[in-house]
Scaffold this active site. Sequence first.
Site, PDB file in Angstrom:
ATOM      1  N   GLU A 275       0.622  -0.936  -0.321  1.00 25.53           N
ATOM      2  CA  GLU A 275       0.125   0.144   0.122  1.00 25.53           C
ATOM      3  C   GLU A 275       1.030   1.976  -0.504  1.00 25.53           C
ATOM      4  O   GLU A 275       0.738   2.042  -1.039  1.00 25.53           O
ATOM      5  CB  GLU A 275      -0.920   0.004   1.043  1.00 25.53           C
ATOM      6  CG  GLU A 275      -2.022  -1.162   1.199  1.00 25.53           C
ATOM      7  CD  GLU A 275      -2.609  -1.453  -0.471  1.00 25.53           C
ATOM      8  OE1 GLU A 275      -2.830  -0.127  -1.162  1.00 25.53           O
ATOM      9  OE2 GLU A 275      -3.477  -2.721  -0.077  1.00 25.53           O
TER      10      GLU A 275
ATOM     11  N   HIS B 273     -15.573  -8.745 -10.786  1.00 23.17           N
ATOM     12  CA  HIS B 273     -15.660  -7.701 -10.767  1.00 23.17           C
ATOM     13  C   HIS B 273     -15.792  -8.050 -12.380  1.00 23.17           C
ATOM     14  O   HIS B 273     -16.479  -6.694 -13.175  1.00 23.17           O
ATOM     15  CB  HIS B 273     -14.020  -7.503 -11.837  1.00 23.17           C
ATOM     16  CG  HIS B 273     -13.133  -7.318 -10.534  1.00 23.17           C
ATOM     17  ND1 HIS B 273     -13.076  -8.514  -9.981  1.00 23.17           N
ATOM     18  CD2 HIS B 273     -11.712  -6.875 -10.926  1.00 23.17           C
ATOM     19  CE1 HIS B 273     -11.612  -8.411  -8.746  1.00 23.17           C
ATOM     20  NE2 HIS B 273     -11.203  -7.125  -8.914  1.00 23.17           N
TER      21      HIS B 273
HETATM   22  O1  X8Z Z   1      -9.368  -7.257  -7.041  1.00 23.87           O
HETATM   23  C1  X8Z Z   1      -8.343  -7.038  -6.641  1.00 23.87           C
HETATM   24  C2  X8Z Z   1      -7.666  -6.156  -5.957  1.00 23.87           C
HETATM   25  C3  X8Z Z   1      -8.537  -4.943  -5.779  1.00 23.87           C
HETATM   26  S1  X8Z Z   1      -7.559  -3.816  -7.038  1.00 23.87           S
HETATM   27  C4  X8Z Z   1      -8.240  -6.286  -4.758  1.00 23.87           C
HETATM   28  N1  X8Z Z   1      -8.010  -7.940  -7.324  1.00 23.87           N
HETATM   29  C5  X8Z Z   1      -8.014  -9.359  -8.568  1.00 23.87           C
HETATM   30  C6  X8Z Z   1      -8.547 -10.663  -7.995  1.00 23.87           C
HETATM   31  O2  X8Z Z   1      -8.824 -10.171  -6.446  1.00 23.87           O
HETATM   32  O3  X8Z Z   1      -9.125 -10.667  -8.585  1.00 23.87           O
HETATM   33  C7  X8Z Z   1      -6.238  -8.350  -7.022  1.00 23.87           C
HETATM   34  C8  X8Z Z   1      -5.221  -9.807  -7.682  1.00 23.87           C
HETATM   35  C9  X8Z Z   1      -6.384  -9.403  -8.968  1.00 23.87           C
HETATM   36 ZN    ZN Z   2      -2.293  -2.089  -4.752  1.00 26.35          ZN
END
Ligand code: X8Z
Ligand code: ZN
Length: 658
Positions: A389, A516
């Site tokens: 972070e 997502h």
């Molecule tokens: O969504 C995220 C982070 C926020 S940028 C927690 N990531 C992806 C996931 O969880 O699928 C980080 C790694 C890939």
């Molecule tokens: Zn990050």
Amino acid sequence: MKFAPQIDAQFVTVVVAVLGALAEEVEGITDARLVQGTNVNLGEALQFLREFDIEASRICFRVSSARWTYSTNMTDFNKRRMIEEQTLQAKFDKLSWKRAVSFDWTRLPDPMVRRQLKQLITNSRASLTDEKYNEIYHLISEMKDIYSHIRICPFNSAERLYCDLELEPDVTRIMSNSRNHLELAHIWREWHDKVGPPMKNKFMRYVQIANQAARMNGFLDAGEEMRYVYDDPEFEIEISESWKRLQPLYKELFTYVRRKLLQAYGPNIVRQEGPLPAHLLGNLWAQDWSKIIDLVAPYPEYRSVDITDEMLRQGFTPLRMFQMAEEFYTSLGLKPMPPEFWRFSMTDKPNDRKVQCTASAWDFCNKIDYRIKQCTEVNMEDLISTHHEMAHIQYYLYYSEQPYLFRDGANPGFHEGVANAISLSVFNPVHLHRVGLFNENTDTYETNINFLMLMALRKVAFAPFALLVDAWRYEIFQNGVQNMNSAWWELRLRYQGIIPPIPRTESHFDAAAKRHIPADIPYMKYYIALLLEFQIHNSMCFAAGHVGTLHTCDIYRSREAGRVLSDLFKVGKARHWKEVLKMLTRGQSERISADAMLQYFQPLLLWLKVQNKNESVVGWMTNLEEEALFQPFLFGGGVNHATDFSFVLFMLITVKLM
Ligand code: X8Z
Ligand code: ZN
């Protein structure tokens, strides 16, 4: 995680009322892609950008403050205040877009002005009518709401009266820790069956409106618009080539892991030459396999690196972890955290109020206020997260002198790539030894291979997943939503070698199991970040004069490595990311490449090849029964979606490679 302001649905309704007649749809696209007007007066453009800068920074400060207040004290009142501020921001965004598209940015002589105007008008849904703008954000908000409210039933039938398991921490914990394949399949099914179907129709409408917005902006579809942020005609080729280079390593890892899973679960669950069922890999999406290290550790008799006990023994506190991270950066010659950081950051979980605990780094856009929010516990994972972070904060501090629109990573993968590159130096037995937290003999062959295996389960296993999420989204935006579930599994199988543990049909919507997708968050940036992470690590290690294998490099105390970082940070987004990459690689390359990642894992690749030498299939061969799990039409009628997307950009990758 880098904090990015997000939009909630409620406020859009207000925006629509406020904006009234403002948003008639814009016609007349004279550039190949983007909407643009006719004004070529440089003075007016400069004046507009000056005003924009001041106002955008001011609004960003207000929104960040309100969001911070809500995230660190989740009351209804604070939520309402946050939504009010976001409403103002949305109004401002739409007005700014309208003013920006009145210029013909392609014909303005100043490159920085062109770049800023272009950025303002790209990737915006502001071209939609208020009604549709409102509708799409409502849809996204509703899908996010469905996602966050899913509760599932436990495996144990006696407890099934209480169907109250949440994704975090319950589902994640069971998927990580359970070794009962029936329980894993149950949880997997519960989650997927409950998440997807209620949002399928909403998602289909979202696709329609997102495509309309993209077309109004001059793109063929919303996928093309998503890719346009990388502003690179070679982008798909580079992605395709990098995956082609990574794939042999992935297949070796896959094959070794399959053998271990076969030993653990038997041939009725894992087929010797086949793909792997999605529920056995220690993660709901099979994107990170590190939680099954106990099943696959190369040399289980050698202790793995875990410094949590040592941290506790030495009396670490969250504050001390933050101070240690700061000292890491100042040892590189980078900036100390400003006084406001120490005054306002949330380093511990408060026990008098409800807070959002996901770790994040905040830029309040006033060049003064930077904060981290983390419910820090004294353990190794959080120590690494603190360094991660703080890397975001360093980035913010260094690009703070740039105009508002350039205060960001060079492309969407840079912020995460840099922060993860730092983690490669920190989560590293050599570094932990240097800071007095790990006293074992770190340099045996066996501990090195164990360590690289753990990293590969995290990083190598993630690569195909990171690629396929948006490959799927691009395909849906381009070809439509028919058979979208079998299209999802087609890609899961093609890239990851993963099949569903139970039959799936088009009544399911399994892509929605990944947040997502309903939340409308692009995913390709994680693939880019993964490759960049190793490219940046490699460059810093070269600058630090590191000799030896890449996975043992620790940049701690290297001013030269620090300079590589600060040079990259300062640019922000003011230059094309290819120029930034060229600078990073001392002029050698401007391409996103898998070379550094392969170099990092080279010792493991050699080891895996020896382990797999008697395997009849390195990779997987799929039989009809397995394909029929998600393509029921193989045994019945129907259209095979997989045959009609050869022209999809990302299919280039698979056509070339498989
Ligand atoms: O969504 C995220 C982070 C926020 S940028 C927690 N990531 C992806 C996931 O969880 O699928 C980080 C790694 C890939
Ligand atoms: Zn990050």
